[in-house]
Design an enzyme around this catalytic site. Structure first.
Site, PDB file in Angstrom:
ATOM      1  N   CYS A   1       0.828  -1.207   0.000  1.00 57.65           N
ATOM      2  CA  CYS A   1       0.000   0.000   0.000  1.00 57.65           C
ATOM      3  C   CYS A   1       0.869   1.268   0.000  1.00 57.65           C
ATOM      4  O   CYS A   1       1.453   1.598  -1.008  1.00 57.65           O
ATOM      5  CB  CYS A   1      -0.995  -0.028   1.156  1.00 57.65           C
ATOM      6  SG  CYS A   1      -2.452   0.999   0.883  1.00 57.65           S
TER       7      CYS A   1
ATOM      8  N   GLU B   1      -2.793  -9.414   3.389  1.00 59.42           N
ATOM      9  CA  GLU B   1      -3.172 -10.074   4.657  1.00 59.42           C
ATOM     10  C   GLU B   1      -4.678 -10.293   4.727  1.00 59.42           C
ATOM     11  O   GLU B   1      -5.164 -11.185   5.432  1.00 59.42           O
ATOM     12  CB  GLU B   1      -2.678  -9.257   5.858  1.00 59.42           C
ATOM     13  CG  GLU B   1      -3.539  -8.078   6.259  1.00 59.42           C
ATOM     14  CD  GLU B   1      -3.466  -6.896   5.316  1.00 59.42           C
ATOM     15  OE1 GLU B   1      -4.317  -5.992   5.454  1.00 59.42           O
ATOM     16  OE2 GLU B   1      -2.565  -6.870   4.451  1.00 59.42           O
TER      17      GLU B   1
ATOM     18  N   HIS C   1      -3.942  -5.133  -0.038  1.00 59.18           N
ATOM     19  CA  HIS C   1      -3.604  -5.707   1.274  1.00 59.18           C
ATOM     20  C   HIS C   1      -3.698  -7.228   1.247  1.00 59.18           C
ATOM     21  O   HIS C   1      -4.774  -7.798   1.449  1.00 59.18           O
ATOM     22  CB  HIS C   1      -4.548  -5.158   2.347  1.00 59.18           C
ATOM     23  CG  HIS C   1      -4.165  -3.800   2.833  1.00 59.18           C
ATOM     24  ND1 HIS C   1      -3.505  -3.582   4.022  1.00 59.18           N
ATOM     25  CD2 HIS C   1      -4.322  -2.575   2.275  1.00 59.18           C
ATOM     26  CE1 HIS C   1      -3.285  -2.290   4.186  1.00 59.18           C
ATOM     27  NE2 HIS C   1      -3.777  -1.663   3.131  1.00 59.18           N
TER      28      HIS C   1
END
Length: 366
Positions: free
Chosen positions: A257, A345, A343
């Site tokens: 990001c 995750e 992202h």
């Protein structure tokens, strides 16, 4: 029912548009840049994501708060959004594992919110007119007072916020005897990003945003991680210089990001403020190396210049957004460094992109 829930509230946009609704959370007044999240779940993770610092978030889901809140479902040590807007914010909840209601949580975290708003119309307006500042109030309906407050709110463009949300002290996670040591520059890192690294056997040491690179030498990391975070990357010259220093070491580097934007800047690629950004957990991205597509979790209002990336001799494109062709991933041609705009995750969100953490660990194995 909380007494504050019977109060009226008002939302005033920078362009003069006004929306009336009902109060929720803390009684008060708040300002920030308005943005919207298209996710249907994961609201607590959204609220505690440091990348949202300075922003007032519209949640597109029709009902928010209906499964309460849980202490474990956080991405940082506090709520980071400046305000919340929704169609229906729910005080009652049904999840047995929940610790508390959303109303009590927002009161405890000092977050002003408004609901009963036509969020379909509001989001359509932001998509058409672009991101702008706004003010929410449940303590005054005086528009002149609110306009004065709004006029004092700084634009997100040019605002450096990463050092504001960054850790103030170095801390560690994982097994100190691990084979892999990762130095994490915290520009607003999410807890589950660190979990994704430690679950793969990495021992991570997290550093404040402005830590000089030479202070990390004693740790002798096998790899460097450049985190997500809020604000405009353009004024973060200190971070760009740090990344350029890391690249000279020739060790693996992974950015997410804001970290993606900073890696681009370290290679002479400028960033720009997007019209309304990408925020949600349903954004399609194509990995142009493998040809596979991923459904991704995103939260960003800035991007990297596509034409500058295509002309760069130092980096190549690895991922593109299938909605608007924006650049979602790059890697350096001559160094073990790569980054993605989204992202991986994925909390909340599908786990399509977690392979990127495996690739980072694989780079450290050499």
């Amino acid at each position: 029912m909380s007494e504050s829930l019977t109060k009226p509230a008002v939302l005033l946009l920078e362009d003069g548009n006004i929306f009336y609704g009902k109060a929720f959370g803390k009684t008060g007044t708040t300002t920030g840049e308005i943005c919207f999240n298209t996710g249907m779940t994961g609201y607590q993770e959204v609220f505690t994501d440091p990348s949202y610092y300075g922003q007032v978030v519209i949640m597109n889901a029709a009902h928010v708060g209906n499964y309460g809140v849980k202490a474990a479902d956080v991405e940082s040590n506090s709520v980071k959004i400046k305000g919340l807007i929704s169609r229906n914010l729910e005080e009652k909840y049904s999840r047995l594992q929940a610790d508390n209601s959303l109303q009590q949580y927002l009161e405890d975290q000092q977050v002003v919110a408004i609901h009963g708003v036509d969020t379909r119309a509001l989001v359509a307006h932001i998509r058409t007119c672009g991101a702008m500042n706004c003010v929410i109030s449940s303590e005054t309906m005086d528009l002149q007072v609110l306009k004065a407050r709004l006029s004092q709110t700084p634009s997100m463009k040019g605002l450096e916020l990463a050092s504001v949300v960054s850790t103030k002290e170095v801390y560690e996670m994982g097994n100190p005897h691990s084979r892999y040591r990762v130095a994490v520059y915290d520009y607003g890192v999410k807890k589950n990003i660190l979990n994704c690294l430690t679950e793969r056997g990495a021992y991570v040491r997290v550093y404040p945003a402005k830590t000089p690179l030479q202070e990390i030498n004693d740790f002798n990391p096998h790899g460097y991680f450049i985190s997500n975070g809020p604000g405009d990357p353009a004024p973060m010259t200190y971070a760009v210089e740090t990344i350029q220093g890391i690249l000279q070491k020739g060790k693996p580097l992974f950015g997410i990001c804001l970290g993606h934007q900073l890696l681009a800047m370290a290679n002479g690629i400028p960033t720009f403020k997007m019209h309304h950004g990408h925020r949600g957990l349903n954004h399609p991205v194509k990995n142009v190396i493998t040809g596979r597509s991923e459904i991704t979790t995103q939260n960003h209002g800035f991007g990297i210049d596509p034409e500058a990336v295509k002309k760069s001799q130092a980096v190549e494109i690895t991922h593109v957004n299938l909605n608007d062709d924006s650049i979602e991933g790059i890697r350096m041609k001559s160094k073990p460094a790569f980054s993605v705009q989204y992202h991986p995750e994925s909390t909340p969100g599908p786990y399509d992109s977690r392979y990127l953490f495996d690739e980072f660990i694989g780079m450290m194995k050499g």
